[in-house]
Scaffold this active site. Sequence first.
Site, PDB file in Angstrom:
ATOM      1  N   TRP A   1      40.441  -2.684  74.927  1.00 58.94           N
ATOM      2  CA  TRP A   1      40.853  -1.452  74.265  1.00 58.94           C
ATOM      3  C   TRP A   1      40.876  -0.281  75.238  1.00 58.94           C
ATOM      4  O   TRP A   1      39.891  -0.014  75.924  1.00 58.94           O
ATOM      5  CB  TRP A   1      39.868  -1.092  73.150  1.00 58.94           C
ATOM      6  CG  TRP A   1      39.887  -1.958  71.938  1.00 58.94           C
ATOM      7  CD1 TRP A   1      38.987  -2.944  71.623  1.00 58.94           C
ATOM      8  CD2 TRP A   1      40.808  -1.904  70.844  1.00 58.94           C
ATOM      9  NE1 TRP A   1      39.291  -3.506  70.415  1.00 58.94           N
ATOM     10  CE2 TRP A   1      40.412  -2.886  69.908  1.00 58.94           C
ATOM     11  CE3 TRP A   1      41.934  -1.106  70.562  1.00 58.94           C
ATOM     12  CZ2 TRP A   1      41.097  -3.097  68.712  1.00 58.94           C
ATOM     13  CZ3 TRP A   1      42.618  -1.326  69.373  1.00 58.94           C
ATOM     14  CH2 TRP A   1      42.201  -2.304  68.472  1.00 58.94           C
ATOM     15  N   ASP A   2      41.990   0.436  75.264  1.00 58.85           N
ATOM     16  CA  ASP A   2      41.998   1.760  75.869  1.00 58.85           C
ATOM     17  C   ASP A   2      41.219   2.693  74.938  1.00 58.85           C
ATOM     18  O   ASP A   2      41.066   2.409  73.747  1.00 58.85           O
ATOM     19  CB  ASP A   2      43.442   2.233  76.035  1.00 58.85           C
ATOM     20  CG  ASP A   2      43.527   3.676  76.481  1.00 58.85           C
ATOM     21  OD1 ASP A   2      42.938   4.000  77.525  1.00 58.85           O
ATOM     22  OD2 ASP A   2      44.166   4.478  75.772  1.00 58.85           O
ATOM     23  N   VAL A   3      40.729   3.811  75.474  1.00 55.98           N
ATOM     24  CA  VAL A   3      39.948   4.736  74.655  1.00 55.98           C
ATOM     25  C   VAL A   3      40.752   5.984  74.298  1.00 55.98           C
ATOM     26  O   VAL A   3      41.094   6.215  73.142  1.00 55.98           O
ATOM     27  CB  VAL A   3      38.638   5.142  75.368  1.00 55.98           C
ATOM     28  CG1 VAL A   3      37.885   6.181  74.542  1.00 55.98           C
ATOM     29  CG2 VAL A   3      37.757   3.938  75.583  1.00 55.98           C
TER      30      VAL A   3
ATOM     31  N   THR B   1      43.906   6.096  72.044  1.00 54.35           N
ATOM     32  CA  THR B   1      44.006   4.828  71.323  1.00 54.35           C
ATOM     33  C   THR B   1      42.901   4.724  70.273  1.00 54.35           C
ATOM     34  O   THR B   1      43.179   4.640  69.082  1.00 54.35           O
ATOM     35  CB  THR B   1      43.943   3.629  72.281  1.00 54.35           C
ATOM     36  OG1 THR B   1      45.004   3.745  73.254  1.00 54.35           O
ATOM     37  CG2 THR B   1      44.102   2.310  71.524  1.00 54.35           C
TER      38      THR B   1
ATOM     39  N   ASP C   1      47.770   3.196  74.383  1.00 51.17           N
ATOM     40  CA  ASP C   1      48.861   4.114  74.029  1.00 51.17           C
ATOM     41  C   ASP C   1      49.763   4.464  75.206  1.00 51.17           C
ATOM     42  O   ASP C   1      50.800   5.093  75.006  1.00 51.17           O
ATOM     43  CB  ASP C   1      48.286   5.408  73.444  1.00 51.17           C
ATOM     44  CG  ASP C   1      47.584   6.243  74.509  1.00 51.17           C
ATOM     45  OD1 ASP C   1      46.655   5.715  75.160  1.00 51.17           O
ATOM     46  OD2 ASP C   1      47.964   7.416  74.700  1.00 51.17           O
TER      47      ASP C   1
END
Length: 240
Positions: free
Chosen positions: A14-16, A19, A187
């Site tokens: 996961w990007d943070v 996102t 994103d």
Amino acid sequence: MQRENEQTYTTILWDVDGTLLDFDYSMRCSLRKCFRTLGKTLTEEMILRYSQINDGYWKRLERGEITRAQLLAGRFRDFFAEYELTGIDEQSFLREFQAGLGHYYAFEPDALNTVKALQGHYKQFVVTNGVESTQKNKLKLSGLLEVMDGVFISETVGCAKPDKEFFDFCLGQIREKDKGRVLIVGDSMTSDILGGIRAGIRTCWYNPGGRPHDCDYSADYEISVLPQIYEVLGIFGFPA
């Protein structure tokens, strides 16, 4: 949680910022705090302009044109010069700004519920560009640190997304060795998606605004809301 067929993915990266967490919220809150400290006026137009300058510097970092240190200092140097803001201790401003980024947070819609629903069913890792202290504090305060199985931050790794070296390091640390079972969700086409393509893993573009892109590559999947990740993962019947 039920799946239509045999599980394809076991691991989600996961990007943070942009996102799972709303970076614009953190940035705005931190900038306002810094300007209150200075006793100076900060307008909406100035916030939008800083965002443009900052984005440009991050794109240059992603292309390998500048270093992380040049990014951190240069974006504010350019911003201050453009608005003729003088007499500012840039190092103190930067420290306060980074601290604010790690303190103020807001979730993207359904982000926390989504990662919590997947917890225990998938291995979930954070892969983020940024300052280690800032990102770790934000992850801790938001509760995301408790949900994730691990965190990879560019400052710690020594290189940033979309460099293949960043992803090689991350993939070398996780248990899943079949790249076909690893999915990155982010994103940014130029950071998350390009990086995932270079690493040879599947990619999912989180695009809530329905933005077009002019890249000569594309993601394997595109979602506009985070719960659509369930469909990507082959889950039917949203988790309670």
